[in-house]
Write an enzyme that holds these catalytic residues in place. Structure first.
Site, PDB file in Angstrom:
ATOM      1  N   GLU A  64     100.349  54.513  85.914  1.00  0.00           N
ATOM      2  CA  GLU A  64     100.344  54.817  87.507  1.00  0.00           C
ATOM      3  C   GLU A  64      99.292  55.623  87.983  1.00  0.00           C
ATOM      4  O   GLU A  64      99.043  55.283  89.049  1.00  0.00           O
ATOM      5  CB  GLU A  64     101.557  55.994  87.202  1.00  0.00           C
ATOM      6  CG  GLU A  64     102.915  55.381  87.340  1.00  0.00           C
ATOM      7  CD  GLU A  64     103.346  55.090  85.769  1.00  0.00           C
ATOM      8  OE1 GLU A  64     102.442  55.547  84.959  1.00  0.00           O
ATOM      9  OE2 GLU A  64     104.416  54.353  85.650  1.00  0.00           O
TER      10      GLU A  64
ATOM     11  N   ARG B 105     103.183  61.199  87.451  1.00  0.00           N
ATOM     12  CA  ARG B 105     102.210  61.117  86.586  1.00  0.00           C
ATOM     13  C   ARG B 105     100.838  60.947  87.519  1.00  0.00           C
ATOM     14  O   ARG B 105      99.685  61.293  87.001  1.00  0.00           O
ATOM     15  CB  ARG B 105     102.291  59.575  86.146  1.00  0.00           C
ATOM     16  CG  ARG B 105     102.982  59.525  84.782  1.00  0.00           C
ATOM     17  CD  ARG B 105     102.205  60.036  83.643  1.00  0.00           C
ATOM     18  NE  ARG B 105     102.979  60.340  82.521  1.00  0.00           N
ATOM     19  CZ  ARG B 105     103.246  59.383  81.517  1.00  0.00           C
ATOM     20  NH1 ARG B 105     102.711  58.311  81.630  1.00  0.00           N
ATOM     21  NH2 ARG B 105     103.970  59.767  80.603  1.00  0.00           N
TER      22      ARG B 105
ATOM     23  N   LYS C 209     112.086  41.453  70.532  1.00  0.00           N
ATOM     24  CA  LYS C 209     112.995  42.070  71.542  1.00  0.00           C
ATOM     25  C   LYS C 209     114.555  41.289  71.474  1.00  0.00           C
ATOM     26  O   LYS C 209     114.482  40.187  71.640  1.00  0.00           O
ATOM     27  CB  LYS C 209     112.500  42.187  72.832  1.00  0.00           C
ATOM     28  CG  LYS C 209     112.588  43.577  73.358  1.00  0.00           C
ATOM     29  CD  LYS C 209     111.612  43.878  74.637  1.00  0.00           C
ATOM     30  CE  LYS C 209     111.998  45.079  75.342  1.00  0.00           C
ATOM     31  NZ  LYS C 209     111.090  45.198  76.263  1.00  0.00           N
TER      32      LYS C 209
HETATM   33  C1  LIG Z   1     105.590  56.488  82.923  1.00  0.00           C
HETATM   34  C2  LIG Z   1     106.427  55.459  82.937  1.00  0.00           C
HETATM   35  N1  LIG Z   1     106.209  54.322  83.697  1.00  0.00           N
HETATM   36  C3  LIG Z   1     107.251  53.487  83.611  1.00  0.00           C
HETATM   37  C4  LIG Z   1     108.251  53.513  82.494  1.00  0.00           C
HETATM   38  C5  LIG Z   1     109.405  52.536  82.550  1.00  0.00           C
HETATM   39  N2  LIG Z   1     109.503  51.699  81.434  1.00  0.00           N
HETATM   40  C6  LIG Z   1     110.449  52.086  80.595  1.00  0.00           C
HETATM   41  S1  LIG Z   1     110.439  51.225  78.981  1.00  0.00           S
HETATM   42  C7  LIG Z   1     109.151  50.260  79.790  1.00  0.00           C
HETATM   43  C8  LIG Z   1     108.422  49.264  78.896  1.00  0.00           C
HETATM   44  C9  LIG Z   1     108.290  49.607  77.406  1.00  0.00           C
HETATM   45  O1  LIG Z   1     107.671  48.701  76.844  1.00  0.00           O
HETATM   46  P1  LIG Z   1     107.221  49.052  75.351  1.00  0.00           P
HETATM   47  O2  LIG Z   1     106.529  50.312  75.175  1.00  0.00           O
HETATM   48  O3  LIG Z   1     106.547  47.836  74.802  1.00  0.00           O
HETATM   49  O4  LIG Z   1     108.580  49.099  74.439  1.00  0.00           O
HETATM   50  P2  LIG Z   1     109.707  48.075  74.319  1.00  0.00           P
HETATM   51  O5  LIG Z   1     110.817  48.348  75.243  1.00  0.00           O
HETATM   52  O6  LIG Z   1     109.259  46.487  74.374  1.00  0.00           O
HETATM   53  O7  LIG Z   1     110.339  48.147  73.030  1.00  0.00           O
HETATM   54  C10 LIG Z   1     108.494  50.747  81.031  1.00  0.00           C
HETATM   55  C11 LIG Z   1     107.503  49.999  81.714  1.00  0.00           C
HETATM   56  C12 LIG Z   1     108.463  54.662  82.059  1.00  0.00           C
HETATM   57  N3  LIG Z   1     109.401  54.740  81.180  1.00  0.00           N
HETATM   58  N4  LIG Z   1     107.472  55.551  82.144  1.00  0.00           N
END
Ligand SMILES: Cc1ncc(C[n+]2csc(CCOP(=O)(O)OP(=O)(O)O)c2C)c(N)n1
Length: 633
Positions: A364, A392, A280
């Site tokens: 969630e 959710r 990242k």
């Molecule tokens: C249901 C839900 N909960 C929380 C989030 C907030 N959120 C957005 S991106 C993220 C992390 C995503 O991590 P990953 O899937 O590993 O992708 P990366 O950003 O590391 O590429 C979170 C927790 C969300 N988008 N949807």
């Protein structure tokens, strides 16, 4: 001289480039992302991590015939740059500009919109099955981050994929980070694979060989890696157990290797998972050093990564401080976040009460059930979940928490308009979706001190409670050293009046105050009421002012359908009162991204908007007040 990036009108142009040119393109994209997002703000870290993956996908596949589904889709900026949106890229997340996520209405290359995590695999499977039913040949590729696999839906999809299609490509983009460090057994499991020396030699060798011999070697090494993975975890790589064929882990920044591998995966007649290890923030040192901060942020200095120093305390921060204070004095208080320690500010709570802090991952539904279980053991769980993400867990709120009347507290950050993120993130429905459920109380503070009081009220309340508060800062009210409980279901009359009653909920209080001024300029006597509770609403106050005044105006940062104004109307209907009610809130449509103030002005959630909407009723009232004055004297 134009850059290669500027010559890319569509993915067809990507396919014309040599490997050397693609490597230059990757550098140009990184530079563009860093410079452009520095001005607009956005998800810089995740996008810097998928530059090579996205280039390779567009090199090998053929959107819009083939479909790409990105989980959350916050990492789709590179995809936007390669699909004819390079010129508009500087408008991303700006009013009227590109959305920060995939949007079906924005481009034919955005086959599926998202903003919430965990949806990619299921949606991609739906597309694959749709294709199979129609006898199509196109490819469906889902790209999901490692944290998306902490979400139950991803596993519901995995449970179905092998039985339902023979052709689906899943890319696990593993950078070990969610927004914070990824958590739980799945994160550890991926880590074990990624750091196993056997794999590392395997994929390094694969990279070397591919440069020498091309795709055959990749195929061989991918297979070897798969066999090794089986040995590593004894029972076999988890995806294999679900009936998918696993390839990897491979270096997600090695363009030739990625291209060869995708070309190979394209030929497979079984669903496959490609495990790509990425970094990242790659190529931007501040983002590598500050993974959490650079997941998503506002404008920054593109040289140093510096951001404006934080000014006034946000509601999130006030929430975390207030909760720490409650936990200091009550050892039953526990805090739960679903992968949002940063956004909810619970990372300020974590060091103070590490044993009573739980990050459960992007889960969630689990978070709410986990809280319900804790509550049965006498604990007082505070679930800090954004209003939009709590959607959710609706069934768990209804069936587990409220039906059993368990004392769980839902602290809904970003309750109201979210702004730049847009419709996937606006928290505009929680009053409607919670107000209809028995047992729960729903509170909305109009300032920071009231938030602290409401959390204390929730702690004392022996049943489910919800508090919603907006993104960012409030009016800046000083928070008392010790909170005071608010009697449940009581509104506060801020000023008395007898012609119009203005009920201004939460963040709308500022507009409510301005509305009072505008109405008074018309010669009307105006009451201003802070309802504080969306449920139960203060029937006595509503009745008193509806009987006394000729007009009731409600203001809320929430959809009108089922919101606070609806609750007032229902109350008047129960009381058989016919006082006109003008409701100001969001209309029955999804609201685009933009600056909150501009959007409020556009949709009439302002004092002026309220005056406009209330104009006919105000005229009638002004006339009758004039007549009353003449008659009196
Ligand atoms: C249901 C839900 N909960 C929380 C989030 C907030 N959120 C957005 S991106 C993220 C992390 C995503 O991590 P990953 O899937 O590993 O992708 P990366 O950003 O590391 O590429 C979170 C927790 C969300 N988008 N949807």
């Amino acid at each position: 001289m134009s850059t290669i990036l500027e010559t890319i009108q569509s993915p067809a142009d990507v396919k014309k480039l040599s490997i050397a040119e693609l490597t230059v393109l990757a550098q140009e994209i990184r530079e563009r992302l860093i410079q452009s997002v520095a001005k607009t703000g956005g998800h810089i870290g995740p996008n810097l991590g998928v530059v090579e993956l996205t280039i390779a996908m567009h090199y090998v596949f053929d959107t819009p015939v083939d479909s790409f589904v990105f989980d959350v889709s916050h990492q789709a900026y590179v995809h936007k740059l390669l699909t004819g949106r390079e010129r508009e890229f500087h408008t991303i997340r700006q009013p009227g500009g590109l959305n920060g996520f995939m949007l079906r209405t924005e481009s034919e290359h955005d086959s599926y919109g998202a903003g919430h995590a965990g949806t990619a695999l299921s949606a991609a499977l739906g597309m694959a099955v749709g294709r199979d039913l129609a006898g199509g040949k196109e490819h469906v590729v889902a790209l999901a981050g490692d944290a998306a696999f902490t979400n139950g839906i991803s596993f519901e999809a995995l449970n179905n994929i092998a039985a339902q299609t023979k052709r689906l490509i899943i890319v696990l983009n593993d950078n070990e980070w969610s927004i914070d460090k990824n958590v739980g057994a799945i994160a550890e499991y991926f880590h074990k694979i990624a750091t196993n020396p056997m794999y590392n030699t395997l994929h390094e060798k694969a990279a070397e060989l591919i440069e020498k011999f091309g795709g055959k070697a990749a195929r061989h090494m991918a297979r070897k890696a798969e066999e090794a993975a089986k040995g590593l975890v004894g029972r076999g790589v988890i995806f294999e157990e679900f009936g998918l064929t696993y390839f990897g882990p491979i270096d997600g920044h090695n363009l030739p290797l990625l291209i060869e591998t995708f070309q190979f995966l394209k030929t497979q007649t079984k669903p496959v998972v490609l495990h790509a290890i990425t970094q990242k923030g790659r190529g931007f040192q501040p983002a590598i050093d500050g993974q959490k901060k650079f997941h998503g942020l506002g404008p920054y200095n593109p040289e140093t990564g510096e951001t404006k120093p934080a000014g006034q305390k946000t509601y999130s921060s006030i929430f975390a401080e207030a909760l720490s204070g409650l936990a200091d004095r009550n050892d039953k208080v526990v805090a739960i976040t679903a992968a949002m320690p940063n956004g909810t500010a619970l990372d300020e709570f974590r060091p103070k009460h590490p044993d009573r802090y739980f990050d459960v991952g992007i889960a969630e539904e689990h978070a709410v059930l986990f809280a319900a279980g804790l509550a049965t053991k006498g604990y007082k769980p505070f679930c800090a979940i954004y209003s939009t993400f709590l959607q959710r867990a609706y069934d768990q709120i209804v069936h587990d928490v409220c039906l059993q009347n368990l004392p769980v507290v839902f602290c809904m950050d970003r309750g109201g308009l979210s702004g730049d993120d847009g419709p996937t993130h606006h928290g505009l429905f929680d009053i409607a979706y919670l107000r209809s459920v028995p047992n729960i109380i729903h509170m909305v503070p109009s300032n920071e001190d009231m938030l602290a009081d409401m959390m204390y009220t929730a702690m004392l309340h022996d049943g489910p409670a919800a508090v919603r508060y907006p993104r960012g800062t409030g009016p800046g009210a000083a928070v008392k050293p010790y909170p005071v409980a608010i009697p449940v279901g009581t509104a506060e009359v801020l000023r008395d009046g007898h012609d119009v009653a203005v009920f201004a909920l939460g963040a709308m209080m500022g507009e409510g105050e301005r509305l009072v001024d505008l109405l008074e300029q018309q010669g009307l006597s105006v009451a201003l009421i802070d309802p504080r509770f969306a449920k139960p609403i203060d029937r006595q106050i509503v009745e008193k002012y509806a009987r006394r005044c000729g007009l009731v105006i409600t203001l809320e940062d929430h959809v009108l359908a089922g919101g606070f104004g609806s609750a007032v109307l229902e109350t008047l209907n129960d009381l058989e009162l016919e006082t006109p009610v003008v409701r100001v809130g969001w209309p029955d449509q999804f609201i685009e991204h933009g600056k909150p103030e501009a959007l409020r002005a556009k949709y009439g959630l302002t004092a002026e908007g309220a005056m406009l909407k209330a104009a006919p009723a105000v005229h009638t009232l002004v006339d009758s007040v004039a007549k009353r004055t003449v008659a009196a004297g």
